[in-house]
Design an enzyme around this catalytic site. Structure first.
Site, PDB file in Angstrom:
ATOM      1  N   ARG A 107     125.221  60.310  22.499  1.00  0.00           N
ATOM      2  CA  ARG A 107     125.591  61.973  22.519  1.00  0.00           C
ATOM      3  C   ARG A 107     126.583  62.410  23.641  1.00  0.00           C
ATOM      4  O   ARG A 107     127.346  63.149  23.581  1.00  0.00           O
ATOM      5  CB  ARG A 107     124.455  62.695  22.142  1.00  0.00           C
ATOM      6  CG  ARG A 107     123.739  62.527  20.906  1.00  0.00           C
ATOM      7  CD  ARG A 107     122.679  63.465  20.536  1.00  0.00           C
ATOM      8  NE  ARG A 107     123.157  64.729  20.502  1.00  0.00           N
ATOM      9  CZ  ARG A 107     122.175  65.728  20.259  1.00  0.00           C
ATOM     10  NH1 ARG A 107     120.822  65.425  20.461  1.00  0.00           N
ATOM     11  NH2 ARG A 107     122.722  66.800  20.239  1.00  0.00           N
ATOM     12  N   CYS A 166     119.669  69.113  27.873  1.00  0.00           N
ATOM     13  CA  CYS A 166     119.529  68.179  26.928  1.00  0.00           C
ATOM     14  C   CYS A 166     120.143  68.866  25.680  1.00  0.00           C
ATOM     15  O   CYS A 166     121.272  69.294  25.761  1.00  0.00           O
ATOM     16  CB  CYS A 166     118.065  67.803  26.691  1.00  0.00           C
ATOM     17  SG  CYS A 166     116.910  69.187  25.940  1.00  0.00           S
TER      18      CYS A 166
END
Length: 294
Positions: free
Chosen positions: A183, A241
């Site tokens: 990611r 995050c």
């Protein structure tokens, strides 16, 4: 500083005695949540620690607004104080949080309670697995509703990063991206509108904070890990995050390692919803290197 982690044996003894020898009366919170199964109530009711109150991460530990605020904006102080009192938390209590996901979810409760001024918040190291492997019993159904607590909260006890501070921090300091490497690199993005990472951020997957048993690595091991990523003594380290959940786990690890974490609560879900902000993809050239000025 109060203890950050507690073992299953220490918690069992504290529950039996009604308080921690080095803390206060015990309040236990069960924070079952995961991205693919956000409602943890069925698992909670199937078996939870004695007296543990269920915490709905999406509603108790976050509010909801426009996508430009991210997926898990922080709750208002008034709302969070009402929630903490509903859990029965009083001044001087020791609050213990856990989940069934290596504390990846419950760390959000740890960080938010600490940020709101609760002095003694601990994570059950090894999470639910540590409790059951120690041979301790679980309760089924819903725990009894506690008497309303009297805790008074005030945000500001933990440093944060606002959206408009992140870019400069990534240039001048160390900003860690706690998501999975794919990611970070922009190879996949399962939920947010743009793939990639904040320019200048360093990849530091949260999963590397724990061992195979789900317990946090030793403070020395964690310190070595973050030093390899560019952290220096006395440095404030930023972390984000996907939506501000596992960033809190990284904040726990950084604190254990002796660093001061600054959490960007909006995280990638907020940054990626602002098309005017730049996005980087691929491996970051500065990853693992301490550049001049850090």
């Amino acid at each position: 500083m109060a203890s950050i982690l507690t073992t299953a044996e220490e918690l069992h003894d504290a529950l039996s005695a009604g308080r921690y020898a080095d803390g206060g009366p015990v309040r236990v919170l069960d924070v079952r949540w995961r991205l693919d199964r956000p409602d943890g109530r069925p698992d909670y009711r199937a078996g939870h620690l004695p007296g543990a109150q269920y915490v709905d991460l999406d509603h108790d530990l976050a509010t909801h607004g426009a996508p430009t605020e991210g997926r898990h904006p922080l709750p208002s102080l008034e709302s969070f104080e009402r929630t903490a009192r509903r859990w029965g938390v009083d001044e001087g209590d020791t609050v213990v949080v856990y989940d069934d996901l290596k504390n990846m979810s419950s760390a959000r409760a740890w960080w938010l309670l600490r940020a709101a001024g609760v002095a003694d918040v601990r994570l059950l190291d090894g999470a639910l697995t540590a409790w059951t492997e120690a041979g301790f019993a679980l309760e089924e159904g819903d725990a009894a509703t506690p008497a309303p607590g009297s805790i008074s909260l005030a945000y500001g006890a933990m440093p944060t990063l606002a959206l408009d501070e992140v870019a400069a921090f990534a240039e001048d300091g160390l900003l860690l991206d706690a998501r999975a490497g794919e990611r970070y690199r922009g190879e996949v993005e399962p939920i947010d509108p743009r793939a990639g990472h904040v320019p200048g951020a360093v990849s530091a997957p949260t999963t590397e904070n724990v061992g195979g048993d789900g317990r946090f690595r030793s403070p020395d091991d964690l310190r070595s890990r973050f030093q390899m990523l560019g952290a220096d003594d006395g440095m404030s380290v930023g972390v984000y995050c996907g939506s501000g959940v596992t960033a809190a786990h990284q904040a726990v690890a950084l604190t254990l390692a002796g660093f001061e974490p600054r959490v960007f609560a909006g995280s990638w879900s907020q940054w990626s919803n602002h098309p005017e902000l730049p996005v980087a993809t691929g491996p970051e050239p500065r990853c693992g290197i301490t550049p001049t000025g850090r």
